[in-house]
Design an enzyme around this catalytic site. Sequence first.
Site, PDB file in Angstrom:
ATOM      1  N   TYR A   1       2.241  62.051 -64.279  1.00 27.50           N
ATOM      2  CA  TYR A   1       1.680  60.703 -64.440  1.00 27.50           C
ATOM      3  C   TYR A   1       0.241  60.631 -63.916  1.00 27.50           C
ATOM      4  O   TYR A   1      -0.565  59.853 -64.441  1.00 27.50           O
ATOM      5  CB  TYR A   1       2.590  59.650 -63.785  1.00 27.50           C
ATOM      6  CG  TYR A   1       3.756  59.308 -64.696  1.00 27.50           C
ATOM      7  CD1 TYR A   1       3.623  58.360 -65.702  1.00 27.50           C
ATOM      8  CD2 TYR A   1       4.972  59.981 -64.586  1.00 27.50           C
ATOM      9  CE1 TYR A   1       4.677  58.074 -66.562  1.00 27.50           C
ATOM     10  CE2 TYR A   1       6.033  59.699 -65.441  1.00 27.50           C
ATOM     11  CZ  TYR A   1       5.876  58.746 -66.428  1.00 27.50           C
ATOM     12  OH  TYR A   1       6.904  58.475 -67.296  1.00 27.50           O
TER      13      TYR A   1
ATOM     14  N   GLN B   1       2.812  47.809 -75.176  1.00 27.24           N
ATOM     15  CA  GLN B   1       3.742  48.791 -74.610  1.00 27.24           C
ATOM     16  C   GLN B   1       2.960  49.862 -73.858  1.00 27.24           C
ATOM     17  O   GLN B   1       3.555  50.746 -73.252  1.00 27.24           O
ATOM     18  CB  GLN B   1       4.540  49.454 -75.740  1.00 27.24           C
ATOM     19  CG  GLN B   1       5.398  48.479 -76.520  1.00 27.24           C
ATOM     20  CD  GLN B   1       5.824  49.073 -77.852  1.00 27.24           C
ATOM     21  OE1 GLN B   1       6.823  49.787 -77.941  1.00 27.24           O
ATOM     22  NE2 GLN B   1       5.077  48.786 -78.907  1.00 27.24           N
TER      23      GLN B   1
ATOM     24  N   ASP C   1      -1.850  51.984 -70.193  1.00 24.11           N
ATOM     25  CA  ASP C   1      -3.268  52.134 -69.836  1.00 24.11           C
ATOM     26  C   ASP C   1      -3.894  50.750 -69.637  1.00 24.11           C
ATOM     27  O   ASP C   1      -3.218  49.723 -69.747  1.00 24.11           O
ATOM     28  CB  ASP C   1      -4.005  52.951 -70.917  1.00 24.11           C
ATOM     29  CG  ASP C   1      -3.987  52.281 -72.290  1.00 24.11           C
ATOM     30  OD1 ASP C   1      -4.317  51.076 -72.388  1.00 24.11           O
ATOM     31  OD2 ASP C   1      -3.651  52.957 -73.286  1.00 24.11           O
TER      32      ASP C   1
ATOM     33  N   HIS D   1       5.814  47.761 -70.538  1.00 27.76           N
ATOM     34  CA  HIS D   1       6.280  49.033 -69.975  1.00 27.76           C
ATOM     35  C   HIS D   1       5.543  49.404 -68.686  1.00 27.76           C
ATOM     36  O   HIS D   1       5.512  50.578 -68.307  1.00 27.76           O
ATOM     37  CB  HIS D   1       6.158  50.150 -71.014  1.00 27.76           C
ATOM     38  CG  HIS D   1       7.102  49.960 -72.177  1.00 27.76           C
ATOM     39  ND1 HIS D   1       6.992  50.642 -73.367  1.00 27.76           N
ATOM     40  CD2 HIS D   1       8.182  49.142 -72.327  1.00 27.76           C
ATOM     41  CE1 HIS D   1       7.956  50.263 -74.196  1.00 27.76           C
ATOM     42  NE2 HIS D   1       8.684  49.344 -73.587  1.00 27.76           N
TER      43      HIS D   1
ATOM     44  N   CYS E   1       7.242  51.506 -54.749  1.00 28.63           N
ATOM     45  CA  CYS E   1       8.145  52.373 -53.983  1.00 28.63           C
ATOM     46  C   CYS E   1       9.435  52.624 -54.769  1.00 28.63           C
ATOM     47  O   CYS E   1      10.031  51.691 -55.303  1.00 28.63           O
ATOM     48  CB  CYS E   1       8.452  51.714 -52.637  1.00 28.63           C
ATOM     49  SG  CYS E   1       9.618  52.690 -51.672  1.00 28.63           S
TER      50      CYS E   1
ATOM     51  N   CYS F   1      12.261  50.882 -52.059  1.00 27.85           N
ATOM     52  CA  CYS F   1      12.311  49.430 -51.818  1.00 27.85           C
ATOM     53  C   CYS F   1      11.686  48.643 -52.970  1.00 27.85           C
ATOM     54  O   CYS F   1      11.708  47.414 -52.943  1.00 27.85           O
ATOM     55  CB  CYS F   1      11.661  49.069 -50.484  1.00 27.85           C
ATOM     56  SG  CYS F   1       9.852  49.135 -50.481  1.00 27.85           S
TER      57      CYS F   1
ATOM     58  N   CYS G   1       5.729  55.240 -48.989  1.00 28.84           N
ATOM     59  CA  CYS G   1       5.587  53.785 -48.963  1.00 28.84           C
ATOM     60  C   CYS G   1       5.228  53.323 -47.546  1.00 28.84           C
ATOM     61  O   CYS G   1       5.850  53.747 -46.576  1.00 28.84           O
ATOM     62  CB  CYS G   1       6.903  53.160 -49.403  1.00 28.84           C
ATOM     63  SG  CYS G   1       6.987  51.366 -49.220  1.00 28.84           S
TER      64      CYS G   1
ATOM     65  N   GLY H   1      -0.197  49.958 -84.227  1.00 29.07           N
ATOM     66  CA  GLY H   1      -0.051  51.287 -83.630  1.00 29.07           C
ATOM     67  C   GLY H   1       1.243  51.515 -82.876  1.00 29.07           C
ATOM     68  O   GLY H   1       1.245  52.192 -81.854  1.00 29.07           O
ATOM     69  N   THR H   2       2.327  50.965 -83.393  1.00 24.87           N
ATOM     70  CA  THR H   2       3.624  51.254 -82.751  1.00 24.87           C
ATOM     71  C   THR H   2       4.613  51.768 -83.792  1.00 24.87           C
ATOM     72  O   THR H   2       4.613  51.303 -84.936  1.00 24.87           O
ATOM     73  CB  THR H   2       4.201  50.014 -82.025  1.00 24.87           C
ATOM     74  OG1 THR H   2       5.477  50.366 -81.471  1.00 24.87           O
ATOM     75  CG2 THR H   2       4.338  48.799 -82.922  1.00 24.87           C
TER      76      THR H   2
HETATM   77  P1  OAD Z   1       4.750  56.045 -80.667  1.00 21.40           P
HETATM   78  O1  OAD Z   1       4.102  57.313 -80.230  1.00 21.40           O
HETATM   79  O2  OAD Z   1       6.219  56.046 -80.868  1.00 21.40           O
HETATM   80  O3  OAD Z   1       4.098  55.558 -82.030  1.00 21.40           O
HETATM   81  C1  OAD Z   1       2.711  55.513 -82.199  1.00 21.40           C
HETATM   82  C2  OAD Z   1       2.426  54.923 -83.549  1.00 21.40           C
HETATM   83  O4  OAD Z   1       1.009  54.781 -83.662  1.00 21.40           O
HETATM   84  C3  OAD Z   1       2.886  55.745 -84.740  1.00 21.40           C
HETATM   85  O5  OAD Z   1       3.604  54.926 -85.643  1.00 21.40           O
HETATM   86  C4  OAD Z   1       1.578  56.233 -85.376  1.00 21.40           C
HETATM   87  O6  OAD Z   1       1.652  56.331 -86.794  1.00 21.40           O
HETATM   88  C5  OAD Z   1       0.624  55.147 -84.976  1.00 21.40           C
HETATM   89  N1  OAD Z   1      -0.787  55.546 -84.902  1.00 21.40           N
HETATM   90  C6  OAD Z   1      -1.286  56.780 -84.619  1.00 21.40           C
HETATM   91  N2  OAD Z   1      -2.619  56.723 -84.594  1.00 21.40           N
HETATM   92  C7  OAD Z   1      -2.973  55.453 -84.871  1.00 21.40           C
HETATM   93  C8  OAD Z   1      -4.217  54.759 -84.968  1.00 21.40           C
HETATM   94  N3  OAD Z   1      -5.367  55.401 -84.780  1.00 21.40           N
HETATM   95  N4  OAD Z   1      -4.203  53.437 -85.252  1.00 21.40           N
HETATM   96  C9  OAD Z   1      -3.026  52.789 -85.450  1.00 21.40           C
HETATM   97  N5  OAD Z   1      -1.822  53.394 -85.365  1.00 21.40           N
HETATM   98  C10 OAD Z   1      -1.799  54.690 -85.070  1.00 21.40           C
HETATM   99  O7  OAD Z   1       4.265  54.935 -79.623  1.00 21.40           O
HETATM  100  P2  OAD Z   1       4.944  53.543 -79.275  1.00 21.40           P
HETATM  101  O8  OAD Z   1       5.457  52.853 -80.473  1.00 21.40           O
HETATM  102  O9  OAD Z   1       3.977  52.820 -78.415  1.00 21.40           O
HETATM  103  O10 OAD Z   1       7.807  54.064 -73.664  1.00 21.40           O
HETATM  104  O11 OAD Z   1       6.158  54.016 -78.389  1.00 21.40           O
HETATM  105  C11 OAD Z   1       6.942  53.074 -77.729  1.00 21.40           C
HETATM  106  C12 OAD Z   1       7.344  53.593 -76.386  1.00 21.40           C
HETATM  107  O12 OAD Z   1       7.952  54.881 -76.530  1.00 21.40           O
HETATM  108  C13 OAD Z   1       6.214  53.832 -75.419  1.00 21.40           C
HETATM  109  O13 OAD Z   1       5.778  52.673 -74.760  1.00 21.40           O
HETATM  110  C14 OAD Z   1       6.847  54.797 -74.449  1.00 21.40           C
HETATM  111  C15 OAD Z   1       7.525  55.727 -75.428  1.00 21.40           C
HETATM  112  O14 OAD Z   1       8.635  56.407 -74.919  1.00 21.40           O
HETATM  113  C16 OAD Z   1       7.844  54.229 -72.346  1.00 21.40           C
HETATM  114  O15 OAD Z   1       7.146  55.025 -71.767  1.00 21.40           O
HETATM  115  C17 OAD Z   1       8.829  53.346 -71.675  1.00 21.40           C
END
Ligand code: OAD
Length: 256
Positions: free
Chosen positions: A70, A104, A107, A122, A130, A133, A159, A199-200
């Site tokens: 991390y 999500q 950063d 997230h 901690c 605690c 902690c 972008g998800t």
């Molecule tokens: P993912 O890595 O699952 O998905 C990223 C998405 O962004 C994909 O659908 C890509 O096609 C898209 N992508 C890539 N480049 C892009 C760009 N330049 N512009 C727009 N889209 C683009 O990421 P998340 O959906 O955020 O959880 O994943 C969800 C969660 O899964 C994260 O928050 C994390 C992970 O495990 C935790 O850490 C709890």
Amino acid sequence: MRVPNPSAEVAQWLQAAASIVALTGAGMSAESGIPTFRGGGNGLWSQFDPSALASADAFRADRALVWGWYLWRAALVRHAEPHDGHHALARIAARVPKFTLVTQNVDDLHERAGNEDVIHLHGSLFSPRCFACHRPCGEVTLPDDAITRPTLRLVPPRCRHCGGYIRPGVVWFGERLPVDAWCVAEKAARECGLLLAIGTSGIVHPAATLPLIAKAHAAKVVEINPVATELSGCADVTWRSTAAQALPALAEAVAS
Ligand code: OAD
């Protein structure tokens, strides 16, 4: 509906909606150089084992490995800058009456681009707490070589309240989302007239439920993503573009 550049139509929806939600995922930060989790050979979860790095059990098993990983991710973010899409989203937020930005991402690129009150479903790489605690504790101090060493091993600090080990302030697999953040996000999704899913992959719940909630309450849903996702089926518009390309076009259309 899929059209090559839907910015004008989406801008009209933006201007007509009393409230707007943007839900961002890892793809939002990709053009700042922060790797996504899935998709392509560079996704974090294709290079690293989430069960060894992103759960309470992983921390119990090897906290130095987890803390070091991390810190590497935090170093990547520290060296990154918000891109044109982050800045455009901040301009869009400033132009509409009610804008809720739900991310999500762990950063701080939205904040650095000027968005305020960002809801981090997230957690954050920069809010350590901690493990014992659960209280917020200390700040993330990055070793000089953290950015080049994803497998850096570093024992986490203790902690100051209870002496337990400090853990990253992120939500791990098997953990609940921060209740306040989720309640605000869920209410905003229920009440919005437009939700932008940017972008998800739409795989991780409950975050991925937000577009479905918005849709069920008659909002328009617009997906900005270069590829089809789990959310594409519920979107009124699928905008096959990247965040750094689509959002400046949308901001311009809103301004004109
Ligand atoms: P993912 O890595 O699952 O998905 C990223 C998405 O962004 C994909 O659908 C890509 O096609 C898209 N992508 C890539 N480049 C892009 C760009 N330049 N512009 C727009 N889209 C683009 O990421 P998340 O959906 O955020 O959880 O994943 C969800 C969660 O899964 C994260 O928050 C994390 C992970 O495990 C935790 O850490 C709890």
